[in-house]
Write a protein that holds these residues in place. Structure first.
Motif, PDB file in Angstrom:
ATOM      1  N   GLU A  34       0.819  -1.216   0.000  1.00  0.00           N
ATOM      2  CA  GLU A  34       0.000   0.000   0.000  1.00  0.00           C
ATOM      3  C   GLU A  34       0.857   1.273   0.000  1.00  0.00           C
ATOM      4  OE1 GLU A  34      -4.070   1.551   0.307  1.00  0.00           O
ATOM      5  OE2 GLU A  34      -3.321  -0.476  -0.001  1.00  0.00           O
ATOM      6  N   GLU A  35       1.853   1.322   0.853  1.00  0.00           N
ATOM      7  CA  GLU A  35       2.680   2.529   0.961  1.00  0.00           C
ATOM      8  C   GLU A  35       3.415   2.816  -0.350  1.00  0.00           C
ATOM      9  OE1 GLU A  35       6.481   4.011   3.554  1.00  0.00           O
ATOM     10  OE2 GLU A  35       4.930   2.864   4.619  1.00  0.00           O
ATOM     11  N   LYS A  36       3.995   1.788  -0.940  1.00  0.00           N
ATOM     12  CA  LYS A  36       4.683   1.961  -2.219  1.00  0.00           C
ATOM     13  C   LYS A  36       3.704   2.370  -3.311  1.00  0.00           C
ATOM     14  CE  LYS A  36       8.312  -1.363  -1.188  1.00  0.00           C
ATOM     15  NZ  LYS A  36       8.888  -2.657  -1.496  1.00  0.00           N
ATOM     16  N   SER A  37       2.518   1.778  -3.281  1.00  0.00           N
ATOM     17  CA  SER A  37       1.511   2.107  -4.285  1.00  0.00           C
ATOM     18  C   SER A  37       1.042   3.545  -4.148  1.00  0.00           C
ATOM     19  CB  SER A  37       0.312   1.159  -4.158  1.00  0.00           C
ATOM     20  OG  SER A  37       0.690  -0.160  -4.394  1.00  0.00           O
ATOM     21  N   GLU A  38       0.886   4.019  -2.918  1.00  0.00           N
ATOM     22  CA  GLU A  38       0.464   5.401  -2.699  1.00  0.00           C
ATOM     23  C   GLU A  38       1.532   6.378  -3.177  1.00  0.00           C
ATOM     24  OE1 GLU A  38      -0.602   5.551   1.444  1.00  0.00           O
ATOM     25  OE2 GLU A  38      -2.629   4.808   1.043  1.00  0.00           O
ATOM     26  N   LYS A  53      -8.648   1.044  -8.320  1.00  0.00           N
ATOM     27  CA  LYS A  53      -9.356  -0.158  -8.767  1.00  0.00           C
ATOM     28  C   LYS A  53      -9.043  -1.355  -7.869  1.00  0.00           C
ATOM     29  CE  LYS A  53     -11.595  -0.673 -11.987  1.00  0.00           C
ATOM     30  NZ  LYS A  53     -13.051  -0.706 -12.112  1.00  0.00           N
ATOM     31  N   THR A  54      -7.806  -1.449  -7.415  1.00  0.00           N
ATOM     32  CA  THR A  54      -7.453  -2.536  -6.497  1.00  0.00           C
ATOM     33  C   THR A  54      -8.299  -2.443  -5.236  1.00  0.00           C
ATOM     34  OG1 THR A  54      -5.190  -2.658  -7.332  1.00  0.00           O
ATOM     35  CG2 THR A  54      -5.582  -3.549  -5.133  1.00  0.00           C
ATOM     36  N   ARG A  55      -8.377  -1.246  -4.680  1.00  0.00           N
ATOM     37  CA  ARG A  55      -9.161  -1.053  -3.457  1.00  0.00           C
ATOM     38  C   ARG A  55     -10.643  -1.307  -3.679  1.00  0.00           C
ATOM     39  NH1 ARG A  55      -6.230   4.571  -1.589  1.00  0.00           N
ATOM     40  NH2 ARG A  55      -4.470   3.623  -0.470  1.00  0.00           N
ATOM     41  N   HIS A 102     -17.124  -7.435 -11.389  1.00  0.00           N
ATOM     42  CA  HIS A 102     -16.279  -6.281 -11.077  1.00  0.00           C
ATOM     43  C   HIS A 102     -14.837  -6.721 -10.815  1.00  0.00           C
ATOM     44  CE1 HIS A 102     -15.292  -2.717  -8.275  1.00  0.00           C
ATOM     45  NE2 HIS A 102     -15.189  -2.308  -9.519  1.00  0.00           N
ATOM     46  N   LEU A 103     -14.666  -7.754 -10.024  1.00  0.00           N
ATOM     47  CA  LEU A 103     -13.325  -8.282  -9.755  1.00  0.00           C
ATOM     48  C   LEU A 103     -12.670  -8.803 -11.032  1.00  0.00           C
ATOM     49  CD1 LEU A 103     -14.040 -10.104  -6.418  1.00  0.00           C
ATOM     50  CD2 LEU A 103     -12.104  -8.603  -6.769  1.00  0.00           C
TER      51      LEU A 103
END
Length: 153
Positions: A34-38, A53-55, A102-103
């Motif tokens: 998450e941190e790297k993605s943010e 979209k992942t979230r 959706h997934l």
């Protein structure tokens, strides 16, 4: 025929509980990145879109399975088929199908990344969530049919 419904709802509850277990592990594995993605999302619109979209896909699957668990648990103790109970069955069939679609629309093309074990596990677990949602959709459709038969007969 309607005497089968409590047992079928018990199966739905068990399948839903297992689906939540898988979803928990998938989200936990994705959270590690998450941190790297943010950070990447701050510099790239594509990365921001992928993170969003992942979230949202993980949330939609989890919410559909949670609703399935809550509804099936409630329906285990319902006495006789009513139009409201039929509507709950149909709504859950629709919700689990919509969440699966959706997934699938987002995750079907995701490739596993070498040396990124947690992310690869999350991809596999998301595939398992999609399978679980497909099974739940079928079981909800079956219980809707049995509930409808109970109303008609």
């Amino acid at each position: 025929m309607t005497t089968l419904l409590p047992a079928l709802h018990g199966v739905q509850a068990a399948l839903s509980a297992y689906g939540l277990y898988i979803a928990y592990h998938s989200i936990t594995n994705l959270h590690k990145y998450e941190e790297k993605s943010e950070k990447a999302a701050k510099y790239s619109n594509t990365a921001a879109h992928q993170l969003h979209k992942t979230r949202t896909t993980q949330a939609s699957g989890t919410v559909a399975i949670l609703a399935s668990l809550a509804t099936s648990t409630y329906l285990i103790f319902s006495a006789h088929p009513t139009p409201t109970l039929l509507a709950l069955n149909v709504a859950n069939a629709a919700a689990t199908l919509a969440a699966r679609i959706h997934l699938q629309n987002f995750w079907k093309g995701k490739a596993k990344v070498p040396f990124v074990e947690g992310y690869n596990d999350a991809i596999s677990q998301t595939g398992a969530i999609m399978q679980q949602l497909a099974v739940l959709t079928g079981v909800w459709a079956l219980s809707a049919g049995l509930t409808l038969a109970g109303l008609v007969l």
